[in-house]
Design a protein around this motif. Structure first.
Motif, PDB file in Angstrom:
ATOM      1  N   GLY A 163     -10.937  -2.033   3.100  1.00  0.00           N
ATOM      2  CA  GLY A 163     -11.433  -2.721   1.917  1.00  0.00           C
ATOM      3  C   GLY A 163     -10.327  -2.819   0.885  1.00  0.00           C
ATOM      4  N   PRO A 164     -10.637  -3.277  -0.314  1.00  0.00           N
ATOM      5  CA  PRO A 164      -9.601  -3.455  -1.333  1.00  0.00           C
ATOM      6  C   PRO A 164      -8.924  -2.153  -1.741  1.00  0.00           C
ATOM      7  N   PHE A 165      -9.679  -1.044  -1.739  1.00  0.00           N
ATOM      8  CA  PHE A 165      -9.081   0.238  -2.111  1.00  0.00           C
ATOM      9  C   PHE A 165      -7.992   0.635  -1.116  1.00  0.00           C
ATOM     10  N   VAL A 166      -8.304   0.577   0.178  1.00  0.00           N
ATOM     11  CA  VAL A 166      -7.328   0.958   1.200  1.00  0.00           C
ATOM     12  C   VAL A 166      -6.120   0.022   1.170  1.00  0.00           C
ATOM     13  N   SER A 167      -6.363  -1.265   1.036  1.00  0.00           N
ATOM     14  CA  SER A 167      -5.256  -2.227   1.020  1.00  0.00           C
ATOM     15  C   SER A 167      -4.293  -1.939  -0.124  1.00  0.00           C
ATOM     16  N   ASP A 168      -4.847  -1.650  -1.310  1.00  0.00           N
ATOM     17  CA  ASP A 168      -3.990  -1.377  -2.460  1.00  0.00           C
ATOM     18  C   ASP A 168      -3.324  -0.010  -2.341  1.00  0.00           C
ATOM     19  N   ALA A 169      -4.049   0.979  -1.819  1.00  0.00           N
ATOM     20  CA  ALA A 169      -3.468   2.308  -1.637  1.00  0.00           C
ATOM     21  C   ALA A 169      -2.287   2.260  -0.667  1.00  0.00           C
ATOM     22  N   ARG A 170      -2.418   1.469   0.381  1.00  0.00           N
ATOM     23  CA  ARG A 170      -1.314   1.340   1.341  1.00  0.00           C
ATOM     24  C   ARG A 170      -0.099   0.690   0.689  1.00  0.00           C
ATOM     25  N   ARG A 171      -0.331  -0.202  -0.258  1.00  0.00           N
ATOM     26  CA  ARG A 171       0.796  -0.821  -0.972  1.00  0.00           C
ATOM     27  C   ARG A 171       1.584   0.237  -1.743  1.00  0.00           C
ATOM     28  N   TYR A 172       0.883   1.198  -2.310  1.00  0.00           N
ATOM     29  CA  TYR A 172       1.537   2.259  -3.068  1.00  0.00           C
ATOM     30  C   TYR A 172       2.166   3.335  -2.188  1.00  0.00           C
ATOM     31  N   PHE A 173       1.483   3.674  -1.084  1.00  0.00           N
ATOM     32  CA  PHE A 173       1.830   4.900  -0.368  1.00  0.00           C
ATOM     33  C   PHE A 173       2.264   4.712   1.091  1.00  0.00           C
ATOM     34  N   SER A 174       2.143   3.526   1.668  1.00  0.00           N
ATOM     35  CA  SER A 174       2.323   3.403   3.117  1.00  0.00           C
ATOM     36  C   SER A 174       3.396   2.420   3.554  1.00  0.00           C
ATOM     37  N   LYS A 175       4.169   1.916   2.640  1.00  0.00           N
ATOM     38  CA  LYS A 175       5.188   0.952   2.997  1.00  0.00           C
ATOM     39  C   LYS A 175       6.568   1.597   2.974  1.00  0.00           C
ATOM     40  N   ARG A 176       7.486   0.991   3.682  1.00  0.00           N
ATOM     41  CA  ARG A 176       8.879   1.426   3.611  1.00  0.00           C
ATOM     42  C   ARG A 176       9.379   1.202   2.187  1.00  0.00           C
ATOM     43  N   HIS A 235     -14.871   5.412  -2.697  1.00  0.00           N
ATOM     44  CA  HIS A 235     -13.990   4.463  -3.373  1.00  0.00           C
ATOM     45  C   HIS A 235     -13.681   3.226  -2.526  1.00  0.00           C
ATOM     46  N   GLN A 236     -14.336   3.084  -1.386  1.00  0.00           N
ATOM     47  CA  GLN A 236     -14.017   2.004  -0.453  1.00  0.00           C
ATOM     48  C   GLN A 236     -14.010   0.630  -1.112  1.00  0.00           C
ATOM     49  N   HIS A 237     -14.941   0.400  -2.006  1.00  0.00           N
ATOM     50  CA  HIS A 237     -15.089  -0.935  -2.597  1.00  0.00           C
ATOM     51  C   HIS A 237     -14.504  -1.026  -4.007  1.00  0.00           C
ATOM     52  N   ASP A 238     -13.727  -0.005  -4.404  1.00  0.00           N
ATOM     53  CA  ASP A 238     -12.994  -0.123  -5.665  1.00  0.00           C
ATOM     54  C   ASP A 238     -12.068  -1.330  -5.584  1.00  0.00           C
ATOM     55  N   PRO A 239     -11.865  -2.055  -6.662  1.00  0.00           N
ATOM     56  CA  PRO A 239     -11.007  -3.249  -6.590  1.00  0.00           C
ATOM     57  C   PRO A 239      -9.543  -2.932  -6.373  1.00  0.00           C
ATOM     58  N   ASN A 240      -9.131  -1.684  -6.629  1.00  0.00           N
ATOM     59  CA  ASN A 240      -7.736  -1.284  -6.448  1.00  0.00           C
ATOM     60  C   ASN A 240      -7.658   0.236  -6.352  1.00  0.00           C
ATOM     61  N   ALA A 241      -6.433   0.735  -6.193  1.00  0.00           N
ATOM     62  CA  ALA A 241      -6.203   2.179  -6.084  1.00  0.00           C
ATOM     63  C   ALA A 241      -5.469   2.708  -7.313  1.00  0.00           C
ATOM     64  N   ASN A 242      -5.707   2.100  -8.464  1.00  0.00           N
ATOM     65  CA  ASN A 242      -4.986   2.480  -9.678  1.00  0.00           C
ATOM     66  C   ASN A 242      -5.224   3.933 -10.073  1.00  0.00           C
ATOM     67  N   LEU A 243      -6.465   4.407  -9.926  1.00  0.00           N
ATOM     68  CA  LEU A 243      -6.762   5.792 -10.293  1.00  0.00           C
ATOM     69  C   LEU A 243      -5.999   6.765  -9.386  1.00  0.00           C
ATOM     70  N   LEU A 244      -5.936   6.459  -8.103  1.00  0.00           N
ATOM     71  CA  LEU A 244      -5.215   7.323  -7.166  1.00  0.00           C
ATOM     72  C   LEU A 244      -3.726   7.338  -7.497  1.00  0.00           C
ATOM     73  N   TRP A 245      -3.171   6.173  -7.789  1.00  0.00           N
ATOM     74  CA  TRP A 245      -1.755   6.096  -8.147  1.00  0.00           C
ATOM     75  C   TRP A 245      -1.492   6.842  -9.467  1.00  0.00           C
ATOM     76  N   GLY A 246      -2.395   6.699 -10.429  1.00  0.00           N
ATOM     77  CA  GLY A 246      -2.232   7.402 -11.694  1.00  0.00           C
ATOM     78  C   GLY A 246      -2.247   8.909 -11.518  1.00  0.00           C
ATOM     79  N   TYR A 247      -3.128   9.399 -10.649  1.00  0.00           N
ATOM     80  CA  TYR A 247      -3.207  10.832 -10.372  1.00  0.00           C
ATOM     81  C   TYR A 247      -1.917  11.313  -9.724  1.00  0.00           C
ATOM     82  N   TYR A 248      -1.420  10.583  -8.746  1.00  0.00           N
ATOM     83  CA  TYR A 248      -0.157  10.929  -8.087  1.00  0.00           C
ATOM     84  C   TYR A 248       0.984  10.950  -9.110  1.00  0.00           C
ATOM     85  N   SER A 249       1.023   9.953  -9.983  1.00  0.00           N
ATOM     86  CA  SER A 249       2.091   9.875 -10.989  1.00  0.00           C
ATOM     87  C   SER A 249       2.054  11.080 -11.918  1.00  0.00           C
ATOM     88  N   GLN A 250       0.850  11.517 -12.292  1.00  0.00           N
ATOM     89  CA  GLN A 250       0.717  12.706 -13.130  1.00  0.00           C
ATOM     90  C   GLN A 250       1.285  13.937 -12.442  1.00  0.00           C
TER      91      GLN A 250
END
Length: 368
Positions: free
Chosen positions: A161-174, A218-233
């Motif tokens: 879903g959108p959450f996984v797609s956005d999370a992979r952009r942050y955490f799963s790419k080279r 969080h499957q249907h969250d529009p993005n993974a911004n909260l997860l990225w924010g937590y990681y950044s903290q």
């Protein structure tokens, strides 16, 4: 689950092939989604891709592929992505091969006969039709080139879903943002979902749930911004709390330390001096444990040197098999080595500081 066997020639597979940010990876006349959201990142190296092409040109069989019949028509690739992309990339001159007594060969430098042989090669493909759960059960058990499906790759499929797609952009790419910001502190390969799995574990634990439960929430969250924010903290806290980087910092459970100690005012200068001193202590075997120890003060966060077999035997003979705490006699295998003077009081792992306690007495000593 309905499964139908088909033979698909390569010329049909590559018909209409596209690989772009807008359209994604599409083949089979626009009907096949080669990289649906749950697919793993492309992992084949050049040698593996070349092996696929050599197999085809020699007429040897490739492993079976699996396509899922998608809702509304068309297909999604369940298994076969990396072989398919190897074929398409070869035809687009992204890598070359070498044949015996031949120079370096790209697709366009093959003979007409070799090209026809290549395009006519028939792939063995199963078309699968069934519920999402049935399809994902297939996805769970299939191996690709001997690389077993990873747990996080399966989760990405289940909770696509959108959450996984956005999370992979942050955490799963080279060279993904997570790598650029905190790769020195993270273990594993982002392409193998190690970064994503780690930060999901941290976030899920904070909410008191499993990774699967967290992803379902969080499957249907529009993005993974909260997860990225937590990681950044977390990474910002690590970098400011321990500004002097050491290799022992890589792969530690920084999420747990941040959740427990991130809200406290800490003397970073004092922490650095304690870390420095403990790093030089030969008694501490697991140096990575020092970081949590200087925050918690809990000796269980450290791993100390242990007495070797010879030292244990010497202490046992010196005591004549008598436990100095309970005064009873035991066999050697019924006893455990213990530091007479503990590490916190300056004790070291030397023969004269070794005593053998019965297991019961050693356990009682440990909980006091």
């Amino acid at each position: 689950m309905q499964i139908a066997l088909h033979s698909i020639p390569i010329r049909a597979l590559v018909n209409g092939y596209q690989n772009s940010r807008d359209t994604g990876n599409i083949g089979y006349g626009g009907l096949l989604n080669i990289r649906p959201p749950y697919q793993r990142e492309f992992r084949y190296d050049t040698q593996q891709k070349q092996a696929v092409i050599h197999t085809i040109l020699h007429g040897f069989p490739l492993n079976t592929m699996y396509w899922s019949e998608a809702d509304g028509g068309g297909y999604e690739m369940i298994d076969g992505q990396q072989r398919t992309l190897s074929i398409c990339e070869f035809m687009q001159h992204e890598f070359h091969i070498a044949l015996p007594n031949r120079s370096i060969l790209y697709y366009d430098t093959l003979t007409d006969q070799e090209k026809e042989q290549f395009l006519s090669y028939e792939l063995t493909v199963y078309f699968c039709q069934g519920t999402d759960r049935e399809k994902l059960d297939w996805f769970r058990v299939i191996n690709i080139a001997g690389a077993k499906l990873l747990d996080q790759e399966l989760r990405n499929a289940v909770y696509a879903g959108p959450f996984v797609s956005d999370a992979r952009r942050y955490f799963s790419k080279r060279s993904c943002p997570a790598y650029g910001m905190g790769g020195s502190y993270m273990a594993g390969n982002p392409l193998e979902q190690a970064y994503l799995e780690t930060v999901l574990k941290w976030a899920a634990r904070k909410e008191g749930v499993t990774i699967d439960d967290y992803m379902a929430r969080h499957q249907h969250d529009p993005n993974a911004n909260l997860l990225w924010g937590y990681y950044s903290q977390i990474i910002t806290w690590v970098q400011t709390t321990f500004p002097h980087y050491r290799k022992e910092m890589k792969g530690l459970d920084w999420g747990a330390m941040f959740d427990e100690f991130g809200g406290k005012t800490l003397d970073t200068t004092q922490l650095e001096q304690r870390v420095h001193d403990l790093m030089e202590d030969d008694e501490i075997m697991k140096k990575g444990g020092i970081y949590r120890y200087v925050l918690s003060g809990d000796l269980r966060d450290l791993s100390f040197r242990t007495f070797d077999t010879r030292q244990k035997r010497q202490a046992y003979e010196r005591q004549e098999g008598i436990c100095p705490r309970c005064g009873k006699h035991f066999r050697l295998e019924e006893m455990e080595a213990d530091h007479i003077t503990p590490w916190v009081e300056g004790g070291t792992t030397v023969p004269e500081n070794c005593q053998m306690l019965c297991k019961a007495c050693n356990r009682l000593k440990g909980v006091r």
